[in-house]
Structure formats: C-alpha cells, structure tokens
Design an enzyme around this catalytic site. Structure first.
Site, PDB file in Angstrom:
ATOM      1  N   GLU A 250       0.839  -1.207   0.000  1.00  0.00           N
ATOM      2  CA  GLU A 250       0.000   0.000   0.000  1.00  0.00           C
ATOM      3  C   GLU A 250       0.865   1.244   0.000  1.00  0.00           C
ATOM      4  O   GLU A 250       1.994   1.237   0.486  1.00  0.00           O
ATOM      5  CB  GLU A 250      -0.886   0.018   1.250  1.00  0.00           C
ATOM      6  CG  GLU A 250      -1.885  -1.106   1.293  1.00  0.00           C
ATOM      7  CD  GLU A 250      -2.796  -0.989   2.510  1.00  0.00           C
ATOM      8  OE1 GLU A 250      -2.934   0.114   3.062  1.00  0.00           O
ATOM      9  OE2 GLU A 250      -3.351  -2.023   2.895  1.00  0.00           O
ATOM     10  N   LYS A 252       2.237   4.594   1.398  1.00  0.00           N
ATOM     11  CA  LYS A 252       2.368   5.132   2.757  1.00  0.00           C
ATOM     12  C   LYS A 252       2.084   6.629   2.702  1.00  0.00           C
ATOM     13  O   LYS A 252       2.887   7.407   2.193  1.00  0.00           O
ATOM     14  CB  LYS A 252       3.770   4.874   3.313  1.00  0.00           C
ATOM     15  CG  LYS A 252       3.898   5.241   4.789  1.00  0.00           C
ATOM     16  CD  LYS A 252       5.243   4.826   5.351  1.00  0.00           C
ATOM     17  CE  LYS A 252       5.323   4.879   6.859  1.00  0.00           C
ATOM     18  NZ  LYS A 252       5.000   6.127   7.486  1.00  0.00           N
ATOM     19  N   ARG A 257      -2.611   9.729  11.465  1.00  0.00           N
ATOM     20  CA  ARG A 257      -3.303   8.451  11.601  1.00  0.00           C
ATOM     21  C   ARG A 257      -4.591   8.621  12.396  1.00  0.00           C
ATOM     22  O   ARG A 257      -4.586   9.240  13.452  1.00  0.00           O
ATOM     23  CB  ARG A 257      -2.418   7.433  12.303  1.00  0.00           C
ATOM     24  CG  ARG A 257      -3.073   6.066  12.368  1.00  0.00           C
ATOM     25  CD  ARG A 257      -2.061   5.018  12.650  1.00  0.00           C
ATOM     26  NE  ARG A 257      -2.636   3.687  12.631  1.00  0.00           N
ATOM     27  CZ  ARG A 257      -1.905   2.603  12.773  1.00  0.00           C
ATOM     28  NH1 ARG A 257      -0.601   2.697  12.928  1.00  0.00           N
ATOM     29  NH2 ARG A 257      -2.464   1.411  12.754  1.00  0.00           N
ATOM     30  N   ARG A 274      -2.943   8.467  16.686  1.00  0.00           N
ATOM     31  CA  ARG A 274      -2.005   7.359  16.849  1.00  0.00           C
ATOM     32  C   ARG A 274      -1.688   7.151  18.325  1.00  0.00           C
ATOM     33  O   ARG A 274      -1.435   6.070  18.789  1.00  0.00           O
ATOM     34  CB  ARG A 274      -0.725   7.714  16.090  1.00  0.00           C
ATOM     35  CG  ARG A 274       0.291   6.617  16.056  1.00  0.00           C
ATOM     36  CD  ARG A 274       1.577   7.182  15.492  1.00  0.00           C
ATOM     37  NE  ARG A 274       2.599   6.192  15.307  1.00  0.00           N
ATOM     38  CZ  ARG A 274       3.208   5.548  16.273  1.00  0.00           C
ATOM     39  NH1 ARG A 274       2.879   5.774  17.539  1.00  0.00           N
ATOM     40  NH2 ARG A 274       4.153   4.670  16.005  1.00  0.00           N
ATOM     41  N   GLU A 304      -5.432   6.951   7.286  1.00  0.00           N
ATOM     42  CA  GLU A 304      -4.540   8.108   7.372  1.00  0.00           C
ATOM     43  C   GLU A 304      -5.297   9.296   6.788  1.00  0.00           C
ATOM     44  O   GLU A 304      -5.785   9.223   5.652  1.00  0.00           O
ATOM     45  CB  GLU A 304      -3.271   7.798   6.572  1.00  0.00           C
ATOM     46  CG  GLU A 304      -2.163   8.775   6.742  1.00  0.00           C
ATOM     47  CD  GLU A 304      -1.246   8.491   7.942  1.00  0.00           C
ATOM     48  OE1 GLU A 304      -1.507   7.558   8.745  1.00  0.00           O
ATOM     49  OE2 GLU A 304      -0.266   9.238   8.087  1.00  0.00           O
ATOM     50  N   PHE A 344      -7.242   1.935   5.622  1.00  0.00           N
ATOM     51  CA  PHE A 344      -6.387   0.800   5.272  1.00  0.00           C
ATOM     52  C   PHE A 344      -6.612  -0.440   6.114  1.00  0.00           C
ATOM     53  O   PHE A 344      -5.980  -1.466   5.875  1.00  0.00           O
ATOM     54  CB  PHE A 344      -4.904   1.196   5.228  1.00  0.00           C
ATOM     55  CG  PHE A 344      -4.373   1.865   6.477  1.00  0.00           C
ATOM     56  CD1 PHE A 344      -4.145   1.143   7.629  1.00  0.00           C
ATOM     57  CD2 PHE A 344      -4.076   3.223   6.472  1.00  0.00           C
ATOM     58  CE1 PHE A 344      -3.635   1.750   8.767  1.00  0.00           C
ATOM     59  CE2 PHE A 344      -3.561   3.849   7.600  1.00  0.00           C
ATOM     60  CZ  PHE A 344      -3.347   3.103   8.754  1.00  0.00           C
ATOM     61  N   ARG A 419       4.937  -3.672  16.921  1.00  0.00           N
ATOM     62  CA  ARG A 419       5.648  -3.481  15.671  1.00  0.00           C
ATOM     63  C   ARG A 419       6.082  -4.864  15.242  1.00  0.00           C
ATOM     64  O   ARG A 419       6.988  -5.440  15.816  1.00  0.00           O
ATOM     65  CB  ARG A 419       6.853  -2.568  15.927  1.00  0.00           C
ATOM     66  CG  ARG A 419       7.409  -1.910  14.698  1.00  0.00           C
ATOM     67  CD  ARG A 419       8.528  -0.962  15.059  1.00  0.00           C
ATOM     68  NE  ARG A 419       8.078   0.283  15.651  1.00  0.00           N
ATOM     69  CZ  ARG A 419       7.558   1.295  14.964  1.00  0.00           C
ATOM     70  NH1 ARG A 419       7.396   1.205  13.661  1.00  0.00           N
ATOM     71  NH2 ARG A 419       7.197   2.398  15.568  1.00  0.00           N
ATOM     72  N   LYS A 425       7.504  -1.349   6.459  1.00  0.00           N
ATOM     73  CA  LYS A 425       7.552  -0.091   5.703  1.00  0.00           C
ATOM     74  C   LYS A 425       8.884   0.051   4.980  1.00  0.00           C
ATOM     75  O   LYS A 425       9.923  -0.451   5.421  1.00  0.00           O
ATOM     76  CB  LYS A 425       7.296   1.108   6.615  1.00  0.00           C
ATOM     77  CG  LYS A 425       8.328   1.329   7.687  1.00  0.00           C
ATOM     78  CD  LYS A 425       8.002   2.597   8.471  1.00  0.00           C
ATOM     79  CE  LYS A 425       8.800   2.659   9.761  1.00  0.00           C
ATOM     80  NZ  LYS A 425       8.598   3.845  10.554  1.00  0.00           N
TER      81      LYS A 425
HETATM   82  P1  ATP Z   1       6.490   6.925  10.596  1.00  0.00           P
HETATM   83  O1  ATP Z   1       7.074   8.112  11.299  1.00  0.00           O
HETATM   84  O2  ATP Z   1       7.362   6.285   9.576  1.00  0.00           O
HETATM   85  O3  ATP Z   1       5.088   7.115  10.104  1.00  0.00           O
HETATM   86  P2  ATP Z   1       5.469   5.518  12.824  1.00  0.00           P
HETATM   87  O4  ATP Z   1       6.268   4.982  13.973  1.00  0.00           O
HETATM   88  O5  ATP Z   1       4.544   6.648  13.093  1.00  0.00           O
HETATM   89  O6  ATP Z   1       6.490   5.833  11.670  1.00  0.00           O
HETATM   90  P3  ATP Z   1       5.026   3.039  11.599  1.00  0.00           P
HETATM   91  O7  ATP Z   1       4.376   1.909  12.260  1.00  0.00           O
HETATM   92  O8  ATP Z   1       6.489   2.930  11.515  1.00  0.00           O
HETATM   93  O9  ATP Z   1       4.584   4.371  12.269  1.00  0.00           O
HETATM   94  O10 ATP Z   1       4.461   3.209  10.126  1.00  0.00           O
HETATM   95  C1  ATP Z   1       3.105   3.064   9.953  1.00  0.00           C
HETATM   96  C2  ATP Z   1       2.477   4.443   9.932  1.00  0.00           C
HETATM   97  O11 ATP Z   1       2.345   4.858   8.597  1.00  0.00           O
HETATM   98  C3  ATP Z   1       1.073   4.379  10.481  1.00  0.00           C
HETATM   99  O12 ATP Z   1       1.075   4.737  11.853  1.00  0.00           O
HETATM  100  C4  ATP Z   1       0.289   5.362   9.626  1.00  0.00           C
HETATM  101  O13 ATP Z   1       0.208   6.592  10.302  1.00  0.00           O
HETATM  102  C5  ATP Z   1       1.136   5.564   8.397  1.00  0.00           C
HETATM  103  N1  ATP Z   1       0.511   5.025   7.168  1.00  0.00           N
HETATM  104  C6  ATP Z   1       0.335   5.720   6.029  1.00  0.00           C
HETATM  105  N2  ATP Z   1      -0.215   4.976   5.081  1.00  0.00           N
HETATM  106  C7  ATP Z   1      -0.403   3.744   5.608  1.00  0.00           C
HETATM  107  C8  ATP Z   1      -0.943   2.519   5.101  1.00  0.00           C
HETATM  108  N3  ATP Z   1      -1.388   2.407   3.863  1.00  0.00           N
HETATM  109  N4  ATP Z   1      -0.983   1.458   5.942  1.00  0.00           N
HETATM  110  C9  ATP Z   1      -0.529   1.550   7.208  1.00  0.00           C
HETATM  111  N5  ATP Z   1      -0.002   2.677   7.738  1.00  0.00           N
HETATM  112  C10 ATP Z   1       0.053   3.771   6.958  1.00  0.00           C
END
Ligand code: ATP
Length: 592
Positions: A250, A252, A257, A274, A304, A344, A419, A425
C-alpha cells in the site's frame, strides 16, 4: 483501602530504581485492594482520573494548590510559595508544611483511596463561575485531613506530576503477579490492554471475572485499539521473502493516523489519534462522512487523514494537515482544505471482530463498505509476487510526493499495539543518511555554552525504548538542528520535568546537566548508527571483554520540536536500532 496505605506504597516506589523491586511493591499494593477499588487505584497510580484517551485533566494550577495548602495548614501563601521554591516540587512542599501545620488536623477522618479519587474527580469537573473557590475548598479539606506523606501525593496528583516512573508494562506485570504469582498472564493482559487501551478496565475485569475474563477480552466500540505498527526492511526482495513470496503493498501516506469508531444508530462517532487521544473535534468532515458514506451499522477502521486536492490530485504536506490541532477555526479550515481518510484496515464491523481475520479478508470487506469517491476512500493497493513490480510501485509513490510504501502480510491478523513483520515499511532514503528517522525519548538536557549561553538550553540527551526491560537507554547526545524558538520551547517544557537524580527506568552512563522524567519524544535524522562505548542502547559485552552499545552519528532534530503524537513507549525501540544497524551494514556491503 486507606489512602494513607496507598501513599506509603508510593513513597516506597519512589525510592526504588530497580524495575523488579518496583513490580514487587506494586504487587503487594494491588493484593490489598478490593474489586470495587482496583480501577481507581490503577488510574491514580498512572496519575490520571480516567483512561488517558478520555482526556479528563485534573488541571489545578500550582497557584491554586499553594492556596489550598496555605488554607489547610494556617500558613501564609508566601510561606507556602517559599517552601515550594526551595523544594522545587509541590509535593515535597505540601509534605513539609503538613509536618509543621499551625492548625490541629481538622478531623481524625482517615480517607479511603476512593474518597480521595472521587474528590479529585469533583475538582476536575467543577467549572464556571465560582469553580476556583470550589476547587480550593475541596482541595484544602483533603489536605487538612492528610498526614505528611498523603499531602505529598495529593498535591502532586493535583498538579499532574505524580512522578512514580511506572510504565504500562510494569503495571501489567504486577497485575499478572497479583493474579498468578508470576508473569504467566502477562501476554494475555497485554492483549486485553491492546484491545481497550484502558489499564483500569483490564484490572477491573481481572479482579471481577478472573483469568477467564482476560482470556476472552473483546474489542469494543469507542475504546481505542492500540495501533498496529510496521517493521522496516530496505529492499523489495527482503520484503517479499519475509512475506512468503506474496504481499499486499500500500501507499504510505504522510498524514495523520486516525482510528475511526462509528455507530450509526446512536449517531456516535469518535476519532482517535495514533497516540489514542480523542481528536474527533479536529475532523468534522470525517465524522459526517463516517455516518453518511459507509455501508455499515457500526465499525472501527484505521486510516490516514490528509489534505488532498481532488482536482490536481496533489497531496498537501503534513504540516497543512496538522494545523487542525488548533482548537479554533476548524470549520473554516475544513472548508478551505478538505481532508480525506485513506482507510487501510478494518477491526470491527457490525459487532463482529475482524482483528482476528487475515488481512486479505479484512481488505475485501473494507472494499465493500467504502465508496469510491467519498471523503473516506480506500488506500491504494497492489498485490504482488515480483520484487521489480514492488520497486516500481515504490518509486511511483515517491515521485507523487508520498513517503514510501507499507507492505502487508496477506495472511496476518491485525497485530494491535506491536511493531511486527505483519506490516513492513520502506521509505525514501537519501545518500549518506539513515533511510528512516528515529523517534527518541528525552532523558536529559545540557546547558548552553559559547554563543548559546544566552539560552539556558544547549542540547538533549536522548534514549531508545527497550521493550524487553521497559527501560529508556541512552543512544544520542543531540546538539544541532534547533531553532531559537525550539530551544525556548524545549527549555520551558523540560524545566517542568527535570529531576534531581537519574529518573527510574533510565539507563545512561552519560550525565547531562539536568535529568528529566521521560515524557517527551523528538524525531531525529542521523547519518549512521555506530557502535559506541558511551551509550547504553543495546549494550553488550564483546568477546574481548569491552562493553559497547549503539549511538547515532551526526544526529539532528527534524520534528518541529516535541512530537506530541507519540508517547515515550511508542518511541523507536532498542531492537529497532539494532535492526537498523544490521540493515545499514548489509546495504554498505552490497554497495561495494
Ligand atoms: P512513521 O514516522 O514512519 O510514520 P510511525 O512509527 O509513526 O512511523 P510506523 O508503524 O512505523 O509508524 O508506520 C506506519 C504508519 O504509517 C502508520 O502509523 C500510519 O500513520 C502511516 N501510514 C500511512 N499509510 C499507511 C498505510 N497504507 N498502511 C498503514 N499505515 C500507513
């Protein structure tokens, strides 16, 4: 349970830095409490009046608390203020003044924990004209009947700094020990917590329905689920290999969030961030769309939110989206810059738990309930078995100004609060830099020197979170990337959380000028992760007997000051730092 006994346990906890000892003291305290008190005891110990997502703030200003202390003790406001200035902590000031109270203890009433909790609740809820007087009166009545140690914790709770240094994981472990004598039930308790984000609720279910109640814990509407998070991998090949050769990929989106809970019958919608704060007020158009656009009776879904221009098909930068955090002008902003939610994941639908179903099934259902052109729409998706195809999809996402991709294991359940490799990612990377930023916890700060001497603030000592030990381990000293405005802001925030000695759950050999209670997270970019004998992150003994940890090379601040959407337990973990070090080593070898 008498509040006096609770306060004595808090006193003991405060003097301990070993986590195992903390768990023992907590377990002893929990074993003394009754069914109808456990919820309130857990909240009080967390320093809150309700689960954090409810956002009920006790919020008594320091000035009001000192006035209450003065009234309860027969001292003047000036005397109280002087004691506070000298001690640097309202709790210690209240305790010292209670020791030399000029009035006889008003009554011999010994407060129950529940009474103190309920009074604090009343104080928090009193608003409008005359509420200041009510707050001072209720508070001074409590203090007048408090012994010195009770006064310490009443005052600290009231101003919102209980400072016991207990993490959620520590409380869960103590609950397990209370129920079973050991850590046996810890993962079931964690699971229950991941489904409701409410430690008080978990404690109450355990005390009322026992182990069975915890094992059968269910997700419910309007209780936020702790979000699933993604691991990192640097290449399409590795991602596909980890996902057994076939993955859902998907886009990003770089937005905000949102976890949306909707019940059409009662026309009730809540949106959680989040960090699981209620942010419903920030997104009126999403509330409306959740009620009007979705083909459901009730649901919980993940997505998101970001500003997107339908005509030009442009995504706006995250900064535009985040402006919604302001309390005012939201309606205007929502008309001027409408948001979309790219949905998502689906966790609950018409009362049926979807979290336990595989991704493929959840996605299919999501496709049935989300319309094509609404405010809520589906995240873009490619299902692939080919690394080249995945790479191309990634490059297209980057060219469209997006962050990268999130690959999802088609067979995996929704892994709440963790996680895991169910989501991976891959983000855009720049040459000579780590491919991802890290979110670190501030554990101390340095004073300004040289040109910076005019600011008291000169830099930060930051830590990663070790999930296994529930400790914050130093990983970086950060001195660059701050604007003057940020320095002033950081200084102001950190001044309020500074402590005399190293706080509980902090592991560091570096000594900053001031320690601070772990509370704030900042995002940092670095060139590299290196091994270092100066930091405790991932510290291990090498065959030659030397001990080394991990550190960041050329770290610089990239978040706009403190990241308020992340709690300290959501910071980058030590395990992630080690994994990033491993991946970086591999990439370098491949580049040669
Ligand atoms: P980052 O700062 O990279 O967003 P993070 O620690 O907030 O990192 P991660 O779990 O590393 O979060 O990455 C997932 C995050 O990416 C989710 O919390 C969401 O906010 C964002 N996101 C964007 N698009 C998507 C998607 N299609 N599916 C899941 N998460 C997504």
């Amino acid at each position: 349970m008498l509040f006096k006994d609770v306060a004595e346990y808090y006193g003991k906890l405060e003097g301990i830095s070993s986590r195992l000892e903390m768990i023992d003291v907590l377990t002893e305290m929990l074993s003394k409490v009754k069914k109808n008190e456990i919820r309130k005891l857990i909240y009080f110990t967390q320093g809150v009046l309700a689960p954090p997502f409810e956002g009920v703030e006790i919020g008594i200003a320091e000035k009001l608390v000192s006035e209450a202390i003065a009234r309860a003790s027969g001292h003047t406001k000036e005397e109280v203020f002087a004691a506070y200035k000298k001690a640097g902590d309202m709790g210690t000031a209240a305790e010292q003044i209670a020791e030399k109270s000029k009035l006889r203890r008003m009554n011999s009433h010994k407060y129950e924990l529940v009474e103190v909790f309920d009074t604090m609740h009343k104080i928090a809820l009193s608003s409008g004209s005359g509420s200041q007087d009510t707050k001072i009166r209720l508070m001074s009545e409590l203090l007048a009947a408090s012994n010195p140690i009770e006064a310490r914790y009443v005052a600290r709770f009231a101003i919102g700094t209980l400072r016991l240094g207990l993490g959620d994981a520590t409380i869960l472990e103590a609950l397990s020990k209370t129920a079973t004598g050991d850590r046996k039930l810890k993962s079931e308790l964690e699971n229950a917590y991941n489904l409701c984000s409410d430690l008080g609720e978990v404690g109450e279910v355990l005390f009322t329905d026992g182990v069975k109640g915890i094992e059968h814990f269910k997700v419910t509407l309007f209780k936020p689920i702790r979000p699933a998070l993604a691991e990192r991998l640097p290449t399409a090949e590795e991602i596909l290999e980890k996902m057994h050769g076939r993955a859902a990929v998907e886009t990003k989106y770089d937005g905000f969030r949102v976890q949306v809970h909707v019940d059409k019958k009662s026309r009730h919608v809540e949106i959680f961030s989040r960090r699981l704060e209620k942010v419903t007020h920030m997104f009126p158009e999403i509330v409306k769309a959740a009620l009007e656009e979705l083909d459901v009776k009730s649901a919980i879904f993940d997505g998101e939110a970001l500003a997107y221009n339908d005509v030009t098909e442009e995504y706006y930068p995250f900064q535009e989206t985040i402006q919604r955090k302001r309390k005012h002008g939201i309606e205007e902003k929502s008309a001027e810059l409408p948001l979309h939610v790219f949905a998502f994941d689906l966790m609950l639908l018409d009362g049926e738990d979807y979290m336990t179903k595989p991704y493929e099934q959840r996605r299919k259902k999501l496709e049935q309930i989300v319309k094509k052109d609404g405010i809520v729409r589906l995240s873009d998706l490619l299902i692939t078995t080919k690394p080249k195809e995945l790479e191309k999809y990634f490059e297209t996402a980057i060219t469209s100004g997006l962050e990268g991709i999130v690959a999802k294991d088609l067979t995996s359940t929704y892994v709440a609060g963790a996680r895991k490799f169910a989501w991976i990612k891959m983000k855009r990377s720049y040459k000579g830099e780590l491919s991802d930023t890290v979110d670190l916890v501030i554990i101390g700060y340095y004073l300004g020197r040289g040109q910076r001497a005019e600011f008291k603030f000169g830099g930060l000592l930051c830590a990663s979170y070790n999930q296994k030990t529930d400790m914050f381990e130093s990983v970086s000293r950060l001195g660059t990337g701050f604007s003057e405005k940020q320095m002033t802001e950081l200084q102001k925030a950190l001044d309020k959380t500074k402590t005399k000695s190293k706080p509980a759950r902090v592991a560091s050999m570096m000594e900053p000028d001031f320690w601070v209670t772990p509370k704030y997270v900042v995002t940092i970019r670095a060139d590299e992760i290196t091994r270092s004998p100066m930091h405790m992150c991932g510290l291990e003994k090498l065959p030659d007997g030397t001990e080394v940890g991990y550190a960041l090379r050329f770290p610089r601040l990239v978040s706009d000051g403190i990241r308020s959407d992340k709690s300290v337990e959501e910071a980058t973990t030590t395990k992630e730092i080690i994994e990033m070090f491993r991946q970086q080593k591999k990439t370098k070898l491949e580049e040669r």
